[in-house]
Design a protein around this motif. Structure first.
Motif, PDB file in Angstrom:
ATOM      1  N   HIS A   1       0.828  -1.197   0.000  1.00  0.00           N
ATOM      2  CA  HIS A   1       0.000   0.000   0.000  1.00  0.00           C
ATOM      3  C   HIS A   1       0.870   1.258   0.000  1.00  0.00           C
ATOM      4  O   HIS A   1       0.527   2.255  -0.650  1.00  0.00           O
ATOM      5  N   ASP A   2       1.994   1.228   0.694  1.00  0.00           N
ATOM      6  CA  ASP A   2       2.903   2.384   0.686  1.00  0.00           C
ATOM      7  C   ASP A   2       3.431   2.655  -0.719  1.00  0.00           C
ATOM      8  O   ASP A   2       3.601   3.811  -1.111  1.00  0.00           O
ATOM      9  N   THR A   3       3.679   1.607  -1.476  1.00  0.00           N
ATOM     10  CA  THR A   3       4.138   1.768  -2.855  1.00  0.00           C
ATOM     11  C   THR A   3       3.051   2.423  -3.701  1.00  0.00           C
ATOM     12  O   THR A   3       3.328   3.316  -4.510  1.00  0.00           O
ATOM     13  N   VAL A   4       1.809   2.010  -3.496  1.00  0.00           N
ATOM     14  CA  VAL A   4       0.683   2.620  -4.217  1.00  0.00           C
ATOM     15  C   VAL A   4       0.604   4.101  -3.866  1.00  0.00           C
ATOM     16  O   VAL A   4       0.412   4.948  -4.744  1.00  0.00           O
ATOM     17  N   ARG A   5       0.775   4.422  -2.583  1.00  0.00           N
ATOM     18  CA  ARG A   5       0.740   5.834  -2.170  1.00  0.00           C
ATOM     19  C   ARG A   5       1.827   6.652  -2.856  1.00  0.00           C
ATOM     20  O   ARG A   5       1.585   7.778  -3.274  1.00  0.00           O
ATOM     21  N   LYS A   6       3.033   6.085  -2.960  1.00  0.00           N
ATOM     22  CA  LYS A   6       4.125   6.803  -3.631  1.00  0.00           C
ATOM     23  C   LYS A   6       3.805   7.032  -5.102  1.00  0.00           C
ATOM     24  O   LYS A   6       4.017   8.118  -5.631  1.00  0.00           O
ATOM     25  N   HIS A   7       3.305   6.002  -5.764  1.00  0.00           N
ATOM     26  CA  HIS A   7       2.932   6.149  -7.176  1.00  0.00           C
ATOM     27  C   HIS A   7       1.822   7.181  -7.332  1.00  0.00           C
ATOM     28  O   HIS A   7       1.861   8.016  -8.234  1.00  0.00           O
ATOM     29  N   THR A   8       0.825   7.124  -6.446  1.00  0.00           N
ATOM     30  CA  THR A   8      -0.286   8.071  -6.505  1.00  0.00           C
ATOM     31  C   THR A   8       0.216   9.496  -6.326  1.00  0.00           C
ATOM     32  O   THR A   8      -0.187  10.404  -7.060  1.00  0.00           O
ATOM     33  N   SER A   9       1.115   9.697  -5.390  1.00  0.00           N
ATOM     34  CA  SER A   9       1.690  11.019  -5.148  1.00  0.00           C
ATOM     35  C   SER A   9       2.412  11.543  -6.383  1.00  0.00           C
ATOM     36  O   SER A   9       2.264  12.711  -6.762  1.00  0.00           O
TER      37      SER A   9
END
Length: 96
Positions: free
Chosen positions: A61-69
């Motif tokens: 989920h942290d990786t998804v957050r980074k990509h989303t950012s």
């Protein structure tokens, strides 16, 4: 293409049946999104949450957050809703 006012425009032709992969390539060309970022944007436009995207892609989920950012920064918007609206308005993602 150069407009009469001197601004430069890129013309993109959409074909019926354009694949998600082709849309991803257009996103990369238009906003400098990576293929993964374009994929994340597509899921955001489809109403998926961060945890759902992480589960689907098999990433954290942290990786998804980074990509989303990164997607939000590259599109110049502040919210996931604004990113999805922009992507839908430019046909980078299809309504679900």
């Amino acid at each position: 293409m150069i407009a009469t006012d001197g601004r430069e425009y890129i013309t993109v032709l959409l074909e019926r049946g354009e694949t998600a992969d082709a849309r991803g390539h257009r996103a990369s060309a238009r906003w400098g999104l990576s293929q993964r970022e374009a994929q994340i944007l597509s899921f955001i436009g489809g109403g998926k949450t961060g945890p759902e995207i992480a589960l689907i892609l098999g990433i954290g989920h942290d990786t998804v957050r980074k990509h989303t950012s990164k997607v939000l920064d590259k599109l110049g918007v502040e919210t996931r809703t604004a990113a999805a609206t922009l992507a839908l308005g430019t046909s980078l993602i299809q309504p679900s």
